[in-house]
Design an enzyme around this catalytic site. Structure first.
Site, PDB file in Angstrom:
ATOM      1  CG  ASN A 108      54.798 -13.235 -36.883  1.00  0.00           C
ATOM      2  OD1 ASN A 108      53.765 -12.711 -37.434  1.00  0.00           O
ATOM      3  ND2 ASN A 108      54.494 -13.732 -35.597  1.00  0.00           N
ATOM      4  CB  SER A 137      57.584  -8.395 -30.281  1.00  0.00           C
ATOM      5  OG  SER A 137      57.301  -8.124 -28.954  1.00  0.00           O
TER       6      SER A 137
END
Ligand code: GRF
Length: 226
Positions: A108, A137
């Site tokens: 993700n 991230s």
């Protein structure tokens, strides 16, 4: 055979596009077997069609529970032959039904330096908090939202005059760099998870890259072409 991925989206699909571009450039060693959107009519689906990729719309609203929705996702993703699942702006919380079906193979992206600002509107939260550093991230997906082991992060400056939009577009430039890179490492089997720590085999050292006039710190560093 190239590692096969399904890419799940909910909107514009600019991260999907970044992944498509790196694959077409021969830099990212993976093949997209399916693009799935939980919303009809989004731009990401046009991108899939333009690049002749199989795509499907599975509307979460049609299912009585998150688990039923995830079971439908698992069915089509498995049918497509995908080994891994890439959540690229997919605005749904996933359940163990999906997580266990592709254990250790779900990535993700989150537009913050985790663990800051989990959930929706991370860029808005960061701009309103008036942080001076923000970023993005890429992490493995586990059962908690925006939480799993982190693979790579990029940090960008946040300016006093930034709003959600200006900060978000600076972050997005880095999203498009680090996401294809992380998918490449996954595809090459170079990611080893030790507790919360992800070790990237033969990773480049952390590096500064320049976007427009801004420096960004990327860790680990990016390989040639990313
Ligand atoms: C990105 O900012 C992503 O980090 C967030 O949603 C946005 C999706 O953008 N979760 P796109 O659909 O890839 O253009």
């Amino acid at each position: 055979m190239a590692y096969r991925i399904a890419v799940l989206i909910s909107g514009s699909g600019s991260n999907l596009q970044a992944i498509i571009d790196r694959i077409e450039q021969g830099v990212l060693d993976a093949r997209i077997t399916l693009v799935v959107s939980n919303k009809p009519g989004v731009k990401g689906l046009e991108r899939a069609e333009k690049h002749s990729l199989p795509f499907a719309v599975i509307e979460h609203k049609q299912y009585p529970s998150r688990e039923d929705f995830d079971a439908a996702l698992v069915r089509v993703i498995k049918e497509s032959g995908a080994d891994g699942v890439i959540l690229a702006g997919f605005m749904r919380i996933v359940t163990p039904v999906l997580i266990n079906a592709f254990s250790g193979n779900i990535l993700n992206i989150h537009p913050s330096i985790q663990p800051s600002f989990p959930g929706v509107n991370a860029q808005k939260q960061a701009a309103e908090y008036a942080v001076r550093i923000s970023g993005c991230s890429i992490h493995f997906v586990d059962e908690k939202m925006d939480h799993g082991p982190i693979i790579i992060q990029a940090a960008v400056p946040a300016l006093a005059e930034d709003d959600e939009k200006s900060l978000g577009s600076r972050i997005l430039i880095l999203e498009h760099r680090i996401f294809p890179q992380a998918v490449h490492w996954l595809a090459q089997g170079r990611l080893e998870v030790r507790g919360r720590t992800v070790v990237v085999r033969d990773a480049p050292p952390p590096a500064v890259v320049h976007i427009d006039s801004f420096p960004a710190l990327v860790s680990p560093g990016l390989e040639q072409g990313f």
